[in-house]
Scaffold this active site. Structure first.
Site, short mmCIF file in Angstrom:
data_model
loop_
_atom_site.label_atom_id
_atom_site.label_comp_id
_atom_site.label_asym_id
_atom_site.label_seq_id
_atom_site.Cartn_x
_atom_site.Cartn_y
_atom_site.Cartn_z
N GLU A 66 0.81 -1.33 -0.18
CA GLU A 66 0.02 -0.03 0.10
C GLU A 66 0.93 1.18 0.10
O GLU A 66 0.70 2.37 -0.75
CB GLU A 66 -1.04 0.24 1.18
CG GLU A 66 -1.93 1.30 1.22
CD GLU A 66 -2.81 1.55 2.21
OE1 GLU A 66 -2.87 0.65 2.94
OE2 GLU A 66 -3.88 2.41 2.21
N ASP A 84 -0.21 -5.40 2.79
CA ASP A 84 -1.03 -4.00 3.63
C ASP A 84 -0.07 -4.03 4.82
O ASP A 84 -0.41 -5.11 5.78
CB ASP A 84 -2.37 -4.11 3.75
CG ASP A 84 -3.03 -2.69 4.07
OD1 ASP A 84 -1.90 -1.78 4.60
OD2 ASP A 84 -4.22 -2.77 3.98
N ILE A 86 -0.37 -2.51 7.53
CA ILE A 86 -1.26 -2.19 8.85
C ILE A 86 -2.67 -2.06 8.04
O ILE A 86 -2.87 -1.10 7.15
CB ILE A 86 -1.20 -0.96 9.61
CG1 ILE A 86 0.16 -1.07 10.25
CG2 ILE A 86 -2.43 -1.17 10.50
CD1 ILE A 86 0.43 0.07 11.31
N ASP A 87 -3.57 -3.04 8.00
CA ASP A 87 -5.09 -2.89 7.74
C ASP A 87 -5.79 -2.39 9.05
O ASP A 87 -5.65 -3.05 9.88
CB ASP A 87 -5.50 -4.17 6.79
CG ASP A 87 -6.97 -3.78 6.33
OD1 ASP A 87 -6.91 -2.98 5.38
OD2 ASP A 87 -7.79 -4.69 6.64
N THR A 89 -5.76 1.20 9.66
CA THR A 89 -4.58 2.26 10.35
C THR A 89 -5.78 3.21 11.23
O THR A 89 -5.18 3.88 12.47
CB THR A 89 -4.17 2.99 9.47
OG1 THR A 89 -3.06 1.97 8.63
CG2 THR A 89 -3.25 4.48 9.66
N ASP A 213 -5.81 -4.84 0.57
CA ASP A 213 -6.82 -4.89 1.72
C ASP A 213 -7.37 -6.42 1.86
O ASP A 213 -7.71 -6.75 2.83
CB ASP A 213 -8.13 -3.96 1.30
CG ASP A 213 -7.70 -2.50 1.33
OD1 ASP A 213 -6.96 -2.34 2.22
OD2 ASP A 213 -7.85 -1.90 0.61
#
Ligand code: 2AM
Ligand code: CA
Ligand code: CA
Ligand code: CA
Length: 267
Positions: A66, A84, A86-87, A89, A213
């Site tokens: 990302e 990703d 951090i999915d 955030t 995602d």
């Protein structure tokens, strides 16, 4: 050299340590496309960590991640990591514990290994193609729900604050809640999809999301026996900015007519 599940799990665990370290500390965040679309130093640190660890072992592998991908994202037949860092955030900065790192490994455009790890709740989902899906090493399976009146439907508002998109999202919610048992929005597409994989939700749909995602969670829900498609019932297009999964094809058939699409430009 073949990529092993143990390598991907260890990457996710170590990325999770970085996320957990940052979780209780106040984070400076920058807005991206809207004031609701955030990035922190921890997102970048996790992505840099994963990229350098993977490249040190597999220098020729490709990445779609990302925070540092070059548009347009293109998935070729070469070994490719869709990540990703951090999915969730916005959850991370608010200390709402629905956050994860999402790592998918593709070969020939097929998802092959997937790990989604929530370090705050210590919950690790994994799947290897044709070998089933697991949560903390226990095998998981989707529910058997076919009827929308029995379905818990998961979706999200996302970071898009465009009034027209919000109107469509509200109308979709209105049509679904009139028929379903419930609707939940928890701020992480990857974890929503993993809930469906584990049978603690029955359907997920969202517009505006990107392949990072849901790429990993898609393999997990498929391996748990779930049904995946685009909003119009066609097969999943990773660059298509939408994704639907359900416990059964019958449930998808009931849900899809209730959803008006929100079209986002492809990457
Ligand atoms: P992110 O945390 O990696 O940005 C679900 O809505 C998806 O949209 C999430 O997986 C999330 O991924 C992204 N998103 C971006 N901004 C959001 C926001 N303000 N609220 C919820 N999700 C957001
Ligand atoms: Ca984001
Ligand atoms: Ca995300
Ligand atoms: Ca992210």
């Amino acid at each position: 050299m073949m990529v092993e599940l143990s390598f991907v799990r260890s990457l996710a665990k170590r990325a999770g340590e970085i996320i957990k370290d940052g979780y209780m500390k106040p984070q400076h965040c920058d807005a991206k496309d809207s004031y609701a679309d955030l990035v922190t130093d921890v997102d970048k640190r996790v992505e840099d960590f994963l990229r350098s660890e993977i490249l040190s072992v597999y220098p020729s592998h490709k990445f779609i991640a990302e925070e540092g991908y070059s548009r347009p994202a293109k998935l070729g037949s070469e070994p490719t990591w869709i990540i990703d860092p951090i999915d969730g955030t916005s959850n991370f900065v608010s200390r709402f514990p629905f956050v994860c790192v999402s790592i998918a490994y593709f070969v020939n455009q097929e998802p092959t290994i997937a790990v989604v790890y929530n370090p705050v709740l210590n919950c690790l989902y994994h799947a290897v193609k044709d070998e089933g899906a697991f949560r903390n090493d226990d095998k998981i399976a989707v529910s058997s729900v076919r009827d929308i009146s029995e379905a818990l439907v998961l979706t999200d508002w996302g970071g898009d604050r465009n009034p027209e998109s919000l109107d469509k999202k509200c109308s979709n919610m209105r049509r679904i809640i009139a028929k379903a048992r419930g609707v939940r929005t928890m701020g992480s597409a990857a974890l929503h999809i993993c809930q469906v994989a584990g049978g603690s939700g029955d359907a997920f749909f969202e517009f505006g999301i990107h392949c990072w995602d849901y790429a990993a969670a898609m393999l997990i829900v498929k391996e748990a026996g779930g049904y995946c498609c685009n909003y119009d019932g066609s097969s999943v297009d990773l660059m298509g900015r939408n994704f639907v999964c359900t416990s059964t094809p019958e449930l998808a058939k009931a849900l899809l007519p209730l959803i008006e699409p929100i079209v986002y430009s492809r990457d």
